[in-house]
Scaffold this motif. Structure first.
Motif, PDB file in Angstrom:
ATOM      1  N   LEU A 270       1.210  -0.909   0.136  1.00 27.48           N
ATOM      2  CA  LEU A 270      -0.114  -0.343  -0.234  1.00 27.48           C
ATOM      3  C   LEU A 270       0.810   1.310  -0.292  1.00 27.48           C
ATOM      4  O   LEU A 270       0.509   2.828  -0.862  1.00 27.48           O
ATOM      5  CB  LEU A 270      -1.381  -0.190   1.561  1.00 27.48           C
ATOM      6  CG  LEU A 270      -2.053  -1.280   1.430  1.00 27.48           C
ATOM      7  CD1 LEU A 270      -2.493  -0.943   2.026  1.00 27.48           C
ATOM      8  CD2 LEU A 270      -2.986  -1.452  -0.051  1.00 27.48           C
ATOM      9  N   THR A 274       0.478   3.724  -2.696  1.00 27.57           N
ATOM     10  CA  THR A 274      -0.402   5.479  -3.108  1.00 27.57           C
ATOM     11  C   THR A 274       0.669   6.769  -2.822  1.00 27.57           C
ATOM     12  O   THR A 274       0.208   7.144  -3.237  1.00 27.57           O
ATOM     13  CB  THR A 274      -0.713   4.844  -1.635  1.00 27.57           C
ATOM     14  OG1 THR A 274       0.226   5.260  -0.835  1.00 27.57           O
ATOM     15  CG2 THR A 274      -2.077   3.803  -1.237  1.00 27.57           C
ATOM     16  N   GLN A 279       1.751   7.229  -7.872  1.00 27.73           N
ATOM     17  CA  GLN A 279       0.372   7.599  -9.514  1.00 27.73           C
ATOM     18  C   GLN A 279       0.381   8.374  -9.714  1.00 27.73           C
ATOM     19  O   GLN A 279      -0.283   8.103 -11.122  1.00 27.73           O
ATOM     20  CB  GLN A 279      -0.856   7.952  -7.392  1.00 27.73           C
ATOM     21  CG  GLN A 279      -1.060   7.210  -6.581  1.00 27.73           C
ATOM     22  CD  GLN A 279      -2.357   6.874  -7.229  1.00 27.73           C
ATOM     23  OE1 GLN A 279      -2.873   7.009  -7.853  1.00 27.73           O
ATOM     24  NE2 GLN A 279      -1.870   5.013  -6.969  1.00 27.73           N
TER      25      GLN A 279
END
Length: 309
Positions: A270, A274, A279
């Motif tokens: 994660l 993220t 991204q």
């Protein structure tokens, strides 16, 4: 979008290059301190362990943390070596940058092996860790080039977040641990940029069907990583039990399992997917429906973090 270049990455890598002996020397971990920051450890969330046992858990988790990084670098080094061959005659700066990237990943694998040996030496026995690195590397490398590079990008960017947000300013952390992951962070900062360039190149060369396959492969690879983390958690529990000299009942084992798995999921999945730089890259190379598919797959992990699954 951030812009990177093979030449700048190579120049920086040469300037910050370090040797394993420079990082490790004859140093030892301080058993009176934590070996992993709270945000990367499950220790603080566990009520069935006392203060000293929680500290020992961070020692166990550090061994697993180092092992898992060395584990994933088993596939990164050969992947980057293969990519370098595309540039070997006519674009020597890119070739040199990528071959240097691969060489540094090999160095990191050796660094983490040495760390595991040092931990084992201080513990007085060989800690239990997941195996079959070669088999896992073969599985990952069987997937599409673009998927492997996206997974690698998440791994590279998470190393940046971990050092800056967790290791760097943790006053209670063992200084030796901090030195190790500062060195790792320095070189991985260039790897993240090079992987960014190579991911853009891979997706540019792929047609629509190949891009869709890359997304399917990425989802499968993330699930496989989660499976490896679940396996390592069981090893961590066994190692902790041996070190603190007591067994845990079913409720205690369940609590430890949930907390340590949540920490590992954050650390190795994660925190990477993220990361703002990941991204940006992901947005550049995917369509909205593809992002929705990945989001749906990740939603299960985020939900599991909440319920402790």
């Amino acid at each position: 979008m951030n812009t990177y270049s093979y030449g700048n990455c190579l120049e920086t890598s040469y300037r910050i290059n370090w040797r394993i002996d420079d990082v490790l020397g004859t140093k030892r971990f301080d058993p009176a301190r934590r070996w992993l920051p709270p945000s990367l450890s499950g220790a603080s969330a566990i009520t069935c362990l006392d203060h000293d046992e929680k500290r020992v858990l961070t020692h166990v988790e550090l061994a697993a943390y180092a092992h898992l990084f060395g584990y994933v670098e088993e596939f990164i080094a050969p992947k980057v070596s293969a990519l370098a061959r595309d540039f070997q005659l006519e674009q020597r700066v890119a070739f040199d940058a990528l071959t240097n990237f691969a060489a540094e990943e090999v160095k990191h694998m050796n660094l983490f092996r040495a760390i595991r040996d040092r931990v084992d030496g201080q513990m007085g026995f060989k800690l239990s860790l997941i195996g079959d690195e070669t088999g896992t590397a073969r599985f990952v490398l069987s997937k599409s080039n673009a998927a492997v590079l996206l997974l690698t990008a998440a791994i590279e960017w998470m190393t940046q977040l971990h050092y800056v947000d967790a290791f760097k300013d943790d006053a209670g952390l063992d200084p030796f641990t901090k030195d190790i992951f500062r060195a790792h962070w320095l070189e991985e900062s260039q790897h993240a940029k090079l992987d960014h360039l190579e991911t853009l190149r891979a997706f540019a060369a792929a047609d629509a069907d190949e891009r869709d396959q890359a997304i399917d492969d990425l989802i499968e690879l993330v699930a496989a990583v989660d499976g490896l983390l679940k396996q390592q958690v069981e090893h961590d529990i066994a190692n902790l039990s041996r070190l603190v000299g007591r067994s845990f009942d079913a409720a205690q084992t369940g609590e430890i399992r949930a907390a340590v798995l949540a920490a590992k999921r954050w650390s190795f999945i994660l925190s990477g997917v993220t990361h703002p730089r990941f991204q940006e890259l992901f947005l550049e190379v995917t369509t909205e429906p593809q992002r929705e598919r990945v989001g749906a797959a990740l939603a299960g992990l985020f939900a599991a973090q909440t319920v402790g699954a």
